[in-house]
Design an enzyme around this catalytic site. Structure first.
Site: not given
Length: 330
Positions: A106, A263, A267, A290
């Site tokens: 973030h 979101h 990321d 991720h």
């Protein structure tokens, strides 16, 4: 609440400054330190963090102040893709001595969006504060102190051929293109989240408001499993959107109807910022997280024929000028 005329004018000025920074040619840093306090999403520990201005070509370096007495080789961790050591529900970086800092995405997303290349991040624990679960507070605090140009040219990684990673239904791709655009789609077996897709331009002055305000999220049914794995100890309705079957548990609901996929873009920006330079091209993600973001970035950097390092100024001059920065005719 409707914005006043003054607030509207100030917001437009901020957006214009963001666009100027996004296409700025020199390297950037902070004007003065930024202090941030909060708790770690997964550790639940209180964290004190200070972002310091840094010299050109320093990049983003995390310094564990609780480990400084053991030497810089222990305390300092460069925020780079090849220092990623864990991608379970966050991105964690580490050094050869075993020191780590998790949930860096973030903050890295905020720095990337603002065009900041060089920062020393002093942090007294092993996780970046989650704050409200988005990048908005990082953006606000950084813009409040100001951003400074450095006397050094900015470099960029231009993607020149497709690099694609697939793992079952998951897909992450880095493709040639102008500027830097991101497209993402998710598909959850949940009536609230369901299937969502979005495409956004990192250099759009609305990006910080349209994407970086989107909060992290989870399903209520997954919380106990996360606790059992030692994760989400600091999670709450103040820093995450929690979906319970067919409704959102947060009292104020969603910030956007498609906050979940937004979101995921946030990321991805943070994960890809670990390239260490601005990217020129296009990212596409489908059900990626991720791990996939780091895998596609490692694949790109492992293939010298897939990219070239260019002068950011020359690359931006060859791209069409954004309409809101064009000089009006008399």
């Amino acid at each position: 609440m409707p914005k006043s005329e003054f607030e509207t004018i100030m917001l437009e000025n901020v957006r214009r400054e963001r666009r100027v920074r996004a296409i700025a040619f020199p390297q950037m840093t902070l004007v003065r330190p930024v202090v941030i306090d909060g708790v770690g999403l997964h550790s639940g520990s209180p964290i004190h963090m200070v972002l310091h201005p840094a010299e050109a070509d320093r990049g983003v370096v995390f310094r564990r102040t609780d480990l400084v007495s053991q030497g810089r080789e222990v305390s300092d961790i460069r925020a780079t893709y090849d220092n990623v050591v864990n991608t379970m529900l966050s991105t964690e970086i580490g050094n050869a001595a075993g020191a780590t800092v998790s949930t860096v995405e973030h903050l890295m997303s905020a720095l990337s969006t603002l065009g900041i290349d060089n920062v020393l991040v002093e942090i007294d624990g092993a996780e970046v504060p989650v704050l409200d679960g988005s990048s908005e507070i990082f953006i606000d605090k950084i813009e409040a102190v100001g951003i400074e140009k450095l006397d050094a040219p900015r470099k960029a990684i231009r993607i020149v051929k497709p690099v694609i990673i697939e793992d079952g239904a998951k897909r992450a791709a880095l493709l040639p293109g102008e500027g830097f655009r991101l497209a993402f789609e998710i598909d959850f077996d949940n009536p609230v989240i369901g299937r969502q897709s979005i495409e956004a331009d990192l250099h759009d002055p609305f990006f910080a408001e349209d994407i970086l305000r989107a909060r992290t999220f989870c399903l209520r049914g997954d919380i106990e499993a996360m606790w059992a794995a030692g994760l989400a100890k600091g999670g709450s309705l103040d820093n995450a959107v929690v979906v319970d079957n067919d409704h959102v548990m947060n009292e104020d609901g969603l910030r956007y109807e498609d906050e979940f996929v937004r979101h995921k873009v946030l990321d991805a920006v943070g994960d890809l910022a670990l390239s260490g330079m601005a990217l020129i091209g296009r990212y596409e993600g489908s059900r990626a997280g991720h791990a996939m973001n780091n895998r596609v970035l490692r694949a790109l950097m492992a293939d010298p024929s897939a990219y070239e390092v260019v002068d950011f100024a020359e690359a931006r001059r060859s791209a069409p000028m954004p309409r809101d920065l064009a000089i009006p005719a008399d």
